[in-house]
Scaffold this motif. Structure first.
Motif, short mmCIF file in Angstrom:
data_model
loop_
_atom_site.label_atom_id
_atom_site.label_comp_id
_atom_site.label_asym_id
_atom_site.label_seq_id
_atom_site.Cartn_x
_atom_site.Cartn_y
_atom_site.Cartn_z
N GLU A 217 19.29 -22.73 -20.39
CA GLU A 217 19.59 -23.89 -21.22
C GLU A 217 20.39 -23.45 -22.44
OE1 GLU A 217 16.48 -26.74 -21.94
OE2 GLU A 217 15.36 -25.96 -20.21
N TYR A 218 21.57 -23.99 -22.53
CA TYR A 218 22.51 -23.60 -23.57
C TYR A 218 21.93 -23.79 -24.97
CZ TYR A 218 27.12 -22.78 -25.55
OH TYR A 218 28.18 -22.26 -26.25
N GLU A 219 21.26 -24.92 -25.19
CA GLU A 219 20.73 -25.24 -26.52
C GLU A 219 19.67 -24.22 -26.96
OE1 GLU A 219 20.81 -27.58 -23.98
OE2 GLU A 219 22.68 -28.48 -24.69
N GLU B 221 21.44 -21.04 -27.86
CA GLU B 221 22.10 -21.19 -29.16
C GLU B 221 21.09 -21.06 -30.29
OE1 GLU B 221 24.21 -24.96 -28.93
OE2 GLU B 221 26.09 -23.85 -29.22
N GLN B 222 19.92 -21.67 -30.13
CA GLN B 222 18.86 -21.60 -31.14
C GLN B 222 18.44 -20.15 -31.34
OE1 GLN B 222 17.55 -23.69 -33.30
NE2 GLN B 222 16.13 -22.13 -34.02
N GLN C 244 28.40 -21.14 -20.48
CA GLN C 244 29.32 -22.26 -20.73
C GLN C 244 30.35 -22.34 -19.62
OE1 GLN C 244 29.16 -24.56 -23.43
NE2 GLN C 244 30.50 -25.60 -22.01
#
Length: 156
Positions: free
Chosen positions: A36-38, A41-42, A116
């Motif tokens: 999961e990209y989010e 990123e976190q 991505q």
């Protein structure tokens, strides 16, 4: 008294040791495969914040080094060596922590880029599959309609 460090030295040493312990704990968390990209990123933001915090703690580390240098000029050799050893251990941990943090950030940035790209490829593939699905569900031309058959052959 000249051979003893100022009270601020002990406070700074304790602050840095606690900070390093907390940071090492954060970095030692098992790296799970995250798709999961989010979330990734976190995690990267957390590492970047840790890097900023590392830079803020650098002045405390510099203070410890200069204090030990000053102390080594005034204190007896065994006392001086004791403080030098203490600071060398801290500097070693600091370098290792800094390198680990940089490596974690770099790997995570690379994985984010790959993820991505992969997500973009999936979107493209899904769009193509939807177009193919529409094509396959189209009505087949009559057997005698050679023009329509040629057009459909080109599409295939």
């Amino acid at each position: 008294f000249d051979s003893l460090p100022p009270a601020h030295y002990k406070e700074t040493m304790n602050t840095i040791l606690v900070w390093m312990q907390q940071s090492e704990t954060k970095l030692s968390m098992p790296q799970v495969a995250i798709a999961e990209y989010e979330i990734m990123e976190q995690r990267l933001r957390e590492f970047k914040a840790l890097q900023s915090s590392l830079q803020e703690q650098q002045k405390g580390l510099n203070y410890l080094s200069t204090t030990v240098e000053d102390l080594s000029r005034k204190a007896p050799a065994e006392v001086s060596q004791s403080y030098r050893s203490e600071v060398e251990v801290v500097l070693g941990r600091w370098k290792k922590l800094s390198a680990q943090l940089a490596e974690h950030c770099q790997k995570l940035e690379e994985r984010l880029t790959k993820l991505q790209r992969f997500q973009n490829d999936i979107k493209t593939l899904k769009k193509w599959m939807a177009e193919v699905d529409v094509f396959l569900k189209e009505e087949w031309p009559a057997l005698g309609d050679s023009e329509a058959l040629e057009k459909q052959l080109e599409q295939c």
